[in-house]
Design an enzyme around this catalytic site. Structure first.
Site, PDB file in Angstrom:
ATOM      1  N   TYR A  51       0.860  -1.178   0.000  1.00  0.00           N
ATOM      2  CA  TYR A  51       0.000   0.000   0.000  1.00  0.00           C
ATOM      3  C   TYR A  51       0.902   1.236   0.000  1.00  0.00           C
ATOM      4  O   TYR A  51       1.844   1.320   0.793  1.00  0.00           O
ATOM      5  CB  TYR A  51      -0.855   0.076   1.260  1.00  0.00           C
ATOM      6  CG  TYR A  51      -2.046  -0.842   1.350  1.00  0.00           C
ATOM      7  CD1 TYR A  51      -2.225  -1.917   0.496  1.00  0.00           C
ATOM      8  CD2 TYR A  51      -3.013  -0.623   2.332  1.00  0.00           C
ATOM      9  CE1 TYR A  51      -3.316  -2.755   0.611  1.00  0.00           C
ATOM     10  CE2 TYR A  51      -4.118  -1.452   2.454  1.00  0.00           C
ATOM     11  CZ  TYR A  51      -4.271  -2.521   1.598  1.00  0.00           C
ATOM     12  OH  TYR A  51      -5.362  -3.343   1.724  1.00  0.00           O
ATOM     13  N   GLU A  52       0.598   2.192  -0.871  1.00  0.00           N
ATOM     14  CA  GLU A  52       1.248   3.502  -0.837  1.00  0.00           C
ATOM     15  C   GLU A  52       0.217   4.499  -0.311  1.00  0.00           C
ATOM     16  O   GLU A  52      -0.698   4.913  -1.038  1.00  0.00           O
ATOM     17  CB  GLU A  52       1.745   3.907  -2.223  1.00  0.00           C
ATOM     18  CG  GLU A  52       2.849   3.026  -2.774  1.00  0.00           C
ATOM     19  CD  GLU A  52       4.218   3.352  -2.181  1.00  0.00           C
ATOM     20  OE1 GLU A  52       4.309   4.317  -1.395  1.00  0.00           O
ATOM     21  OE2 GLU A  52       5.199   2.654  -2.524  1.00  0.00           O
ATOM     22  N   ILE A  53       0.345   4.877   0.952  1.00  0.00           N
ATOM     23  CA  ILE A  53      -0.691   5.610   1.665  1.00  0.00           C
ATOM     24  C   ILE A  53      -0.538   7.113   1.461  1.00  0.00           C
ATOM     25  O   ILE A  53       0.541   7.675   1.672  1.00  0.00           O
ATOM     26  CB  ILE A  53      -0.656   5.261   3.164  1.00  0.00           C
ATOM     27  CG1 ILE A  53      -1.017   3.772   3.356  1.00  0.00           C
ATOM     28  CG2 ILE A  53      -1.603   6.148   3.961  1.00  0.00           C
ATOM     29  CD1 ILE A  53      -0.820   3.276   4.766  1.00  0.00           C
TER      30      ILE A  53
END
Length: 553
Positions: A398-400
């Site tokens: 995940y790239e938040i």
């Protein structure tokens, strides 16, 4: 590439109390000496971007010839000396809300973000409060600790309703397992906050929330909240101006400042070696595969809790009955990344990996794709490539957070954690954890799709995988008068089937309407003239049985 179907709103309601710039009003001329900002550099080739990486520039993203480079005015001047034209894009430091109760609390910094010590204290406190739901392990040492210079133990916590044999460091567990890892890149502050809340959400809601209770009764959740604690110490040392330190604290290479260390997400042993060989570069791969103690600890830990379920060949698929899921949390971009990282080639389980990714993305709205399709570059030696490539388990990154605004970048305002990041990702993590028993069975047709209601004709079909299509009632279509066509499609959970209504133009079929959500629950209502029409069911990802219903004029 399909457009992102929902976007997370940026929050900009914090009172501005920061030494940095306000993103809405800043320009290149406003940047104080020495303060890092995000510069946008356009007109670049991939080779030029690789040169920037290798020469030690901090390249955050690269898309369509445009790179985001982090640095101060001196960095901008260096880019100009290379013939590039950097333009101010955004601030690095974001607003701090003085009303937040934990801004000045001991063990927090930059408006409320937690130090490594506070994260470890939290794990111990949760284990003490919920002994029947938790087990804590020391899985290895940070680099500084191996040198006798302070440092940290690296902790993992297991969360489940414990029965005999649960939460053991053995791959032969009776329950499937979901693993969550955060802050392998130390400056990606929001990731540690997500794991903190995930731990609390599972323990505090067991016995009261039916969904959490069922998950805890049937699955083991493992969390490594601080994969790079030495690096986090370096970040936190900046207080309300956190240090932009990405790597670990290995200072044996002669680099200084944020150039110190090895990029731990380029140091895993699976397909290691294509990242930068420059020790001072942000993506320095290390001197050898798994050279760093933090990665040795993670790889040993993964092997102890997850069975090896995939063959040795690049094209050997993990079997359909493979279990377990792993997610590595990073920032930023609002991406949900699938393997491979080291290559643009699709892995053998690509369809099922993307099916489960799309099911998660229904909740956080993130764009699904491999690194080249999302962050804009390939990356070897990554965590998800290791856990999928070596063990076969369904693995994601995940790239938040977005790339701009108070909730964007590496240092978003702390208020964004509870206003945006946690609400968006809680249910996405639940989907991943709930799928740990059969992550590659998500597109198998179970449970059976529901049928459309109140349609004159109902038909069934089967889509064999990504890119497959079926026409209804046949490839030659049906005749209809003027009026309204009502069409629906219902497919299995975890797939992404799309619905198209096509009309014969006299020489070819033309799409006149479509429904393409991230689910397989699609509806069309189209008013048109008389003619020949047909319905097309299409698999964007996943496979399985579906039903189509339609009423015609």
């Amino acid at each position: 590439m399909r457009p992102i179907r929902s976007a997370l709103a940026l929050t900009g309601t914090c009172i501005l109390v920061t030494t940095g710039l306000a993103a809405a009003t800043a320009s290149a001329q406003d940047v104080p000496d020495g303060e890092p900002v995000v510069w946008e550099v356009s007109g670049l080739t991939p080779d030029e971007v690789l040169d920037l990486y290798d020469d030690g520039f901090d390249v955050a993203e690269f898309h369509d010839g445009t790179a985001d480079v982090i640095g101060d005015q001196d960095v901008a001047d260096e880019l100009r000396e290379r013939g590039m034209d950097p333009e101010f894009h955004d601030t690095v430091y974001k607003p701090i809300d003085p009303a937040a109760s934990d801004v000045d609390a001991q063990g927090t910094f930059y408006g409320g973000y937690k130090t490594s010590d506070l994260h470890f204290e939290h794990v111990d406190d949760v284990a003490s409060q919920y002994p029947d739901l938790t087990e804590v392990y020391d899985i290895g040492d940070s680099w500084l600790k191996t040198q006798g210079r302070g440092g940290h133990d690296i902790q993992a916590i297991c969360l489940t309703a414990k029965e005999a044999g649960d939460c053991q460091l053995s791959p032969d567990s009776s329950k499937p397992r979901f693993t969550l890892v955060s802050q392998i890149h130390s400056r990606e502050l929001a990731t540690g906050e997500i794991t903190w809340r995930w731990i609390d959400y599972l323990t505090q809601n067991y016995g009261s929330d039916p969904e959490v209770t069922e998950l805890m009764d049937t699955t083991e959740m493992w969390v490594v909240p601080q994969a790079n604690p030495d690096g986090v110490d370096r970040v936190a040392a900046g207080g309300n101006n956190p240090v932009l330190h990405r790597k670990n604290a290995n200072d044996s290479t002669g680099c200084s400042g944020t150039g110190v260390g090895v990029d731990l997400n380029r140091n895993h042993s699976y397909k290691w070696g294509d990242a930068s060989s420059n020790p001072c570069a942000e993506t320095y791969r290390g001197s050898s595969p798994a050279s760093e103690p933090e990665i040795q600890a993670l790889q040993d830990f993964f092997g102890k809790i997850h069975p090896d379920q995939r063959g040795p060949g690049d094209n050997d698929p993990a079997p359909d009955d493979t279990r377990d899921v792993m997610i590595s949390l990073h920032a930023y971009g609002n991406y949900l990344i699938v393997p491979w990282g080291y290559s643009t080639a699709r892995p053998p389980n690509d369809s099922d990996l993307r099916s489960l990714a799309n099911a998660q993305a229904q909740h956080n709205g993130y764009q699904v794709g491999n690194p080249a399709e999302t962050v804009g570059y390939t990356a070897s030696g990554t965590t998800d490539d290791y856990t999928y490539g070596e063990l076969g388990i369904a693995s994601y990154t995940y790239e938040i957070g977005s790339g701009w605004g108070s909730c964007g970048g590496f240092f978003p305002s702390y208020s964004c954690v509870d206003s945006t990041f946690w609400p968006a990702n809680r249910d996405a993590l639940m989907v991943a954890a709930q799928s740990a028993d059969a992550p590659y069975g998500g597109g198998s047709g179970e449970p059976e799709p529901t049928e459309c209601e109140n349609r004159d004709v109902t038909e069934s079909g089967n889509l064999s995988g990504r890119g497959s299509s079926v026409r209804h009632p046949s490839s030659s279509g049906y005749e209809a008068g003027s009026g309204t066509h009502q069409v629906c499609l219902r497919g299995p959970e975890g797939t992404d089937f799309d619905l198209y209504l096509e009309k014969w133009s006299g020489s070819s079929w033309t799409t006149v309407d479509r429904s393409i959500s991230v689910t397989s629950d699609e509806d069309i209502e189209y008013s048109g003239t008389a003619g020949t029409y047909r319905i097309r069911a299409y698999s964007y990802s996943g496979s399985g049985d579906y039903s189509v219903g339609y009423s015609t004029p």
